[in-house]
Design a protein around this motif. Structure first.
Motif, short mmCIF file in Angstrom:
data_model
loop_
_atom_site.label_atom_id
_atom_site.label_comp_id
_atom_site.label_asym_id
_atom_site.label_seq_id
_atom_site.Cartn_x
_atom_site.Cartn_y
_atom_site.Cartn_z
N ASP A 115 0.92 -1.34 0.02
CA ASP A 115 0.04 0.08 -0.03
C ASP A 115 0.86 1.39 0.23
O ASP A 115 0.60 2.36 -0.67
CB ASP A 115 -0.96 0.10 1.18
N ASN A 116 1.95 1.21 0.89
CA ASN A 116 2.90 2.10 0.69
C ASN A 116 3.42 2.66 -0.68
O ASN A 116 3.62 3.85 -1.05
CB ASN A 116 3.99 1.93 1.79
N TRP A 117 4.06 1.57 -1.18
CA TRP A 117 4.41 1.89 -2.59
C TRP A 117 3.43 2.39 -3.72
O TRP A 117 3.80 3.29 -4.41
CB TRP A 117 5.12 0.57 -3.04
N ALA B 282 3.46 7.07 3.15
CA ALA B 282 2.53 6.71 4.03
C ALA B 282 1.92 5.20 3.73
O ALA B 282 1.82 4.91 2.77
CB ALA B 282 1.38 7.98 4.17
N CYS B 283 1.46 4.69 5.01
CA CYS B 283 0.90 3.34 4.74
C CYS B 283 -0.38 3.49 6.00
O CYS B 283 -0.28 4.58 6.72
CB CYS B 283 1.75 2.25 5.33
N PRO C 53 7.39 4.53 6.46
CA PRO C 53 6.23 5.75 6.22
C PRO C 53 5.53 6.06 7.62
O PRO C 53 5.54 5.39 8.63
CB PRO C 53 5.60 4.87 5.27
N GLN C 54 4.91 7.27 7.34
CA GLN C 54 3.84 7.68 8.33
C GLN C 54 2.62 6.76 8.43
O GLN C 54 2.49 6.34 7.24
CB GLN C 54 3.42 9.27 7.90
N VAL C 55 2.07 6.25 9.61
CA VAL C 55 1.10 5.47 9.75
C VAL C 55 -0.46 6.36 9.77
O VAL C 55 -0.28 7.15 10.81
CB VAL C 55 1.52 4.38 10.94
N LEU C 56 -1.16 6.14 8.95
CA LEU C 56 -2.25 6.78 9.20
C LEU C 56 -3.50 6.01 9.29
O LEU C 56 -3.28 4.65 9.22
CB LEU C 56 -2.69 7.48 7.78
N ASP C 57 -4.84 6.37 9.64
CA ASP C 57 -6.06 5.84 9.44
C ASP C 57 -6.39 4.93 8.26
O ASP C 57 -5.89 5.61 7.47
CB ASP C 57 -7.10 6.80 10.01
N SER C 58 -7.22 3.97 8.76
CA SER C 58 -7.32 3.28 7.45
C SER C 58 -8.32 4.05 6.47
O SER C 58 -8.20 4.00 5.20
CB SER C 58 -8.29 1.78 7.77
#
Length: 488
Positions: A156-158, A170-171, A205-210
């Motif tokens: 997802d990050n890629w 981000a992921c 990456p930065q971790v965000l909400d789904s």
């Protein structure tokens, strides 16, 4: 018409669907992705080909669909596969190391011997098994050219990097939770684990909400630049969300190359007994947790046996299996070891209890039953640890459309299952999250009210004790190593 464009990047294919405000799939497209086996146990993919296949799937979806206003993009993805790229140029600096790749088995064994297993599990909810990315990320760092500023990430990050023209690194929390570097309780990258695995925290990456803001598109063919990307989530988690498994105890089984059994939890529970704890999804900063059991080889054994028996397709194999009674020979599909709840990377596939009277139909039945029996092992382990027990249990993935196979699952579990007409469950779950983020659907209740086409399959009473004994004996044989018996 307003619609959400959802991408599901899987192990063998990339798919794209358009989802209407009514929650219906109005168009779809797909493109294959290659898999490479440079040596036994090593499984790789090409990150550029993954991105190209996504573009092809999106184009096919848009060409097949009506004129719509794309309100947002959503991404679901194969999990535990990781890659590295140059932070300045975006150029990949190595292959994608697949979730199926076993090259880090020696690294995992060393970490277990050094006594790190319990600590890693307590922080991440994951065992030290080659399926999970911690040691793979270290391998990517070791193999990358020196003197470059790297980015490391899940798929997802890629894809978010590619979709945004490299502007966003981000992921989402569900993918971070499968990285083996994420502290489930703190919901942050773990300094301790980054040190243990030798991974630079700055590369992550930065971790965000789904259901979050992952930037906007730049350079995606067929899609206007500036279209917001409002959801990212691991494919198995996305399928759970698509089934509206929002109540503790609700769960699902996804049948594919491997299988994933998941059930939502009322709160964090430390895993034991061969299963994992993970973040199902995170919304408005609040994680929903889940138990999960990952089966390494599930439906992938069906085409293998189909070819061996000289049958035209998997449907013919299952039809042949249906002519045999259960309780014949046993089969364990441990081609790359066993996943949950056994977690034995050295286990090997085998047939047991075969003789001159064993028929082709019995061999087919043994392979078909192994799909259901592995699910039963995970289901049983989860029942022992669950505070709520199982509620609604949904099934998805291609094999879930076969009524005979799903009846076998229900019978062996002794629990009803819900057969869903949702072949794109992962992409649909990601679309629901994006719609939630945008306010198209105001809350989970509104998503639960969307129409669905489900069929309940109830278990049929039967004595499967002999079948279970054969299975357990076969599993024991697949994991037995003579050197252990000698005390070596």
């Amino acid at each position: 018409m307003r619609a959400i464009l959802a991408i599901d990047q899987g192990t063998t294919n990339s798919k794209a669907i358009l989802v209407s405000e009514a929650g219906a799939v109005i168009s779809r497209g797909a493109s294959p992705v290659g898999i490479y086996y440079p040596q036994p146990g090593w499984v790789e993919q090409d990150p550029k080909r993954i991105w190209q296949s996504v573009c092809e799937a999106v184009r096919a979806c848009l060409d097949a669909g009506p004129d719509v206003s794309i309100e947002a993009l959503a991404v679901s993805n194969q999990r535990e596969s990781v890659t590295a790229w140059d932070a300045e140029t975006g150029e990949p600096l190595g292959p994608v190391l697949s979730w199926q790749c076993r090259r880090t088995a020696p690294d995992c064994a060393r970490l277990i011997d050094e006594g790190h297993l319990t600590r890693v599990q307590s922080i991440t909810g994951l065992p030290l098994d080659p399926m999970f990315p911690g040691p793979k990320l270290r391998r990517l760092l070791d193999d990358a050219p020196k003197g470059r500023r790297l980015r490391l990430g899940t798929i997802d990050n890629w894809l978010i990097h590619c979709l945004t023209g490299g502007r966003v690194h981000a992921c989402d929390a569900s993918n971070a939770a499968r990285s083996q570097l994420f502290d489930l309780r703190a919901q942050t990258w773990s300094d301790e684990l980054c040190t243990l695995f030798g991974v630079s925290k700055e590369a992550l990456p930065q971790v965000l909400d789904s259901a979050g803001d992952f930037g906007s598109t730049l350079g995606l063919p067929g899609v206007a630049d500036g279209t917001p990307i409002r959801a990212a989530i691991g494919d198995s988690h996305a399928a759970l969300f698509a089934h509206r498994a929002f109540n503790p105890g609700d769960g699902k089984v996804t049948f594919g190359t491997g299988s994933s059994v998941m059930t939502t939890l009322s709160g964090f529970i430390a895993p034991a007994g061969g299963i994992t704890t993970t973040v199902a999804w995170r919304i408005s900063g609040t994680p929903t947790f889940a138990f999960e059991g990952n089966i390494l080889v599930s439906a992938a054994s069906l085409p293998w046996m189909t070819e061996i028996l000289g049958l035209p397709d998997v449907g013919a194999l299952i039809d042949l299996a249906a002519t045999a009674e259960p309780g014949g020979p046993g089969f364990v599909p441990a081609f790359v070891g066993l996943g949950a709840p056994h977690w034995d990377s050295e286990a090997r596939a085998l047939f047991s209890r075969i003789n001159f009277s064993t028929t082709r139909a019995q061999m087919a039945r043994a392979v078909t039953d192994s799909v259901a029996l592995q699910v039963r092992d995970v289901f049983t382990a989860m029942q022992r640890q669950s505070r709520t027990g199982f509620g609604a249990l949904y099934v998805d993935g291609g094999p879930s459309r076969n009524r005979f196979l799903m009846q076998c699952v229900a019978d062996l579990l002794g629990h009803p299952i819900v057969q869903c007409e949702a072949p794109e469950a992962s992409a649909l779950g990601a679309a629901y999250l994006a719609g939630l983020s945008l306010g198209i659907w105001p809350d989970l209740a509104a998503i639960s009210d969307l129409p669905g086409n489900n069929e309940l399959i109830r278990p049929q009473a039967s004595d499967n004790s002999e079948q279970l004994q054969t299975w357990h004996d076969a599993v024991a044989r697949s994991t037995f190593r003579p050197s252990h018996a000698k005390g070596e």
